[in-house]
Motif scaffolding. Structure first.
Motif, mmCIF file in Angstrom:
data_model
loop_
_atom_site.group_PDB
_atom_site.id
_atom_site.type_symbol
_atom_site.label_atom_id
_atom_site.label_comp_id
_atom_site.label_asym_id
_atom_site.label_seq_id
_atom_site.Cartn_x
_atom_site.Cartn_y
_atom_site.Cartn_z
ATOM 1 N N THR A 1 -2.748 8.748 -0.493
ATOM 2 C CA THR A 1 -2.927 7.426 -1.086
ATOM 3 C C THR A 1 -1.578 6.862 -1.488
ATOM 4 O OG1 THR A 1 -5.151 7.853 -1.899
ATOM 5 C CG2 THR A 1 -3.894 6.191 -3.081
ATOM 6 N N VAL A 2 -1.396 5.583 -1.205
ATOM 7 C CA VAL A 2 -0.212 4.852 -1.641
ATOM 8 C C VAL A 2 -0.702 3.809 -2.640
ATOM 9 C CG1 VAL A 2 1.694 3.345 -0.965
ATOM 10 C CG2 VAL A 2 0.916 5.149 0.592
ATOM 11 N N ASP A 3 -0.201 3.898 -3.860
ATOM 12 C CA ASP A 3 -0.567 2.921 -4.883
ATOM 13 C C ASP A 3 0.651 2.051 -5.149
ATOM 14 O OD1 ASP A 3 -1.495 1.423 -6.980
ATOM 15 O OD2 ASP A 3 -2.306 3.133 -8.088
ATOM 16 N N ALA A 4 0.671 0.897 -4.470
ATOM 17 C CA ALA A 4 1.820 -0.002 -4.574
ATOM 18 C C ALA A 4 1.572 -1.129 -5.577
ATOM 19 C CB ALA A 4 2.140 -0.577 -3.197
ATOM 20 N N LEU B 1 7.540 8.074 2.438
ATOM 21 C CA LEU B 1 7.043 7.005 1.553
ATOM 22 C C LEU B 1 7.573 7.175 0.130
ATOM 23 C CD1 LEU B 1 3.366 6.708 2.836
ATOM 24 C CD2 LEU B 1 5.210 5.027 3.138
ATOM 25 N N THR B 2 7.633 8.406 -0.340
ATOM 26 C CA THR B 2 8.167 8.678 -1.681
ATOM 27 C C THR B 2 9.643 8.297 -1.739
ATOM 28 O OG1 THR B 2 6.553 10.440 -2.022
ATOM 29 C CG2 THR B 2 8.489 10.455 -3.442
ATOM 30 N N ALA B 3 10.386 8.631 -0.683
ATOM 31 C CA ALA B 3 11.808 8.280 -0.622
ATOM 32 C C ALA B 3 12.019 6.766 -0.618
ATOM 33 C CB ALA B 3 12.455 8.902 0.616
ATOM 34 N N VAL C 1 2.868 7.977 -4.260
ATOM 35 C CA VAL C 1 2.018 8.607 -3.256
ATOM 36 C C VAL C 1 1.318 9.816 -3.866
ATOM 37 C CG1 VAL C 1 1.994 9.680 -0.966
ATOM 38 C CG2 VAL C 1 3.652 7.891 -1.470
ATOM 39 N N SER C 2 0.032 9.986 -3.528
ATOM 40 C CA SER C 2 -0.714 11.156 -3.995
ATOM 41 C C SER C 2 -1.613 11.662 -2.872
ATOM 42 C CB SER C 2 -1.546 10.802 -5.234
ATOM 43 O OG SER C 2 -2.434 9.739 -4.953
ATOM 44 N N ASP C 3 -2.063 12.910 -3.000
ATOM 45 C CA ASP C 3 -2.952 13.511 -2.002
ATOM 46 C C ASP C 3 -4.357 12.945 -2.127
ATOM 47 O OD1 ASP C 3 -1.070 15.197 -0.818
ATOM 48 O OD2 ASP C 3 -1.416 16.785 -2.290
ATOM 49 N N GLY C 4 -5.059 12.872 -0.995
ATOM 50 C CA GLY C 4 -6.453 12.450 -0.979
ATOM 51 C C GLY C 4 -6.615 10.940 -0.972
#
Length: 170
Positions: free
Chosen positions: A7-10, A68-70, A75-78
């Motif tokens: 998951t990307v939480d932008a 994505l983190t860089a 970003v998180s799993d699931g």
């Protein structure tokens, strides 16, 4: 196919911006065929639209997560939930113009079409005017497109490409 999801939480607040961000991320990541990019409405004290990427392997998931983190993304799993709205999925780019239900199902990862106000699936020869905007949702592990009746016995996807914002006339 087993998929690995992140998951990307932008902090995106609307679907159009989330769709745009998913396409932007996809272009920068250069992912292989067969992955899914979805949006998820997150409710609560900070309503927003989160993104999920379902990838075909764990090494690809980890590499994508690192990139994505860089880039500064959270970003998180699931996945945030099991009912994501698919924006990028196998065959999505071929769903343009008017197609029969059979063509739509054969060309894409969409597994089923439902029509508002009816039970069962529409006949396979019914035309669907895509408006070049087909956003199915995950329902019970299946990718399902919800459609609605339109002029001349055709169907259109329930989600319109350019919705009028709430209270636009105020």
């Amino acid at each position: 196919m087993t998929s690995y999801v992140l998951t990307v939480d932008a902090g995106v607040r609307d679907l159009r911006a989330a769709d745009h961000l998913l396409h932007e991320l996809a272009a920068g990541l250069v992912l292989p065929e067969g992955w899914f990019g979805c949006t998820h409405l997150v409710r609560g004290d900070r309503p927003r639209v989160a993104l999920s990427l379902a990838l075909p392997s764990e090494p690809l998931l980890r590499a994508t997560q690192e990139r994505l983190t860089a880039q500064g993304h959270q970003v998180s799993d699931g996945a945030p939930d099991a009912t994501g709205r698919a924006v990028i999925y196998p065959g999505a780019e071929s769903l343009t113009g008017t197609l029969t239900i059979a063509e739509l199902l054969a060309r894409s990862a969409i597994e089923r079409v439902t029509v508002l106000g009816t039970s069962g699936q529409p006949p396979s020869d019914v035309p669907l005017v895509t408006r070049d905007h087909v956003r199915p949702q995950w329902q019970g592990g299946e990718l399902v497109l919800t459609a609605m009746p339109a002029v001349g016995g055709t169907l259109v996807p329930f989600e319109v490409p350019d919705p009028t914002p709430c209270c636009a006339d105020h």
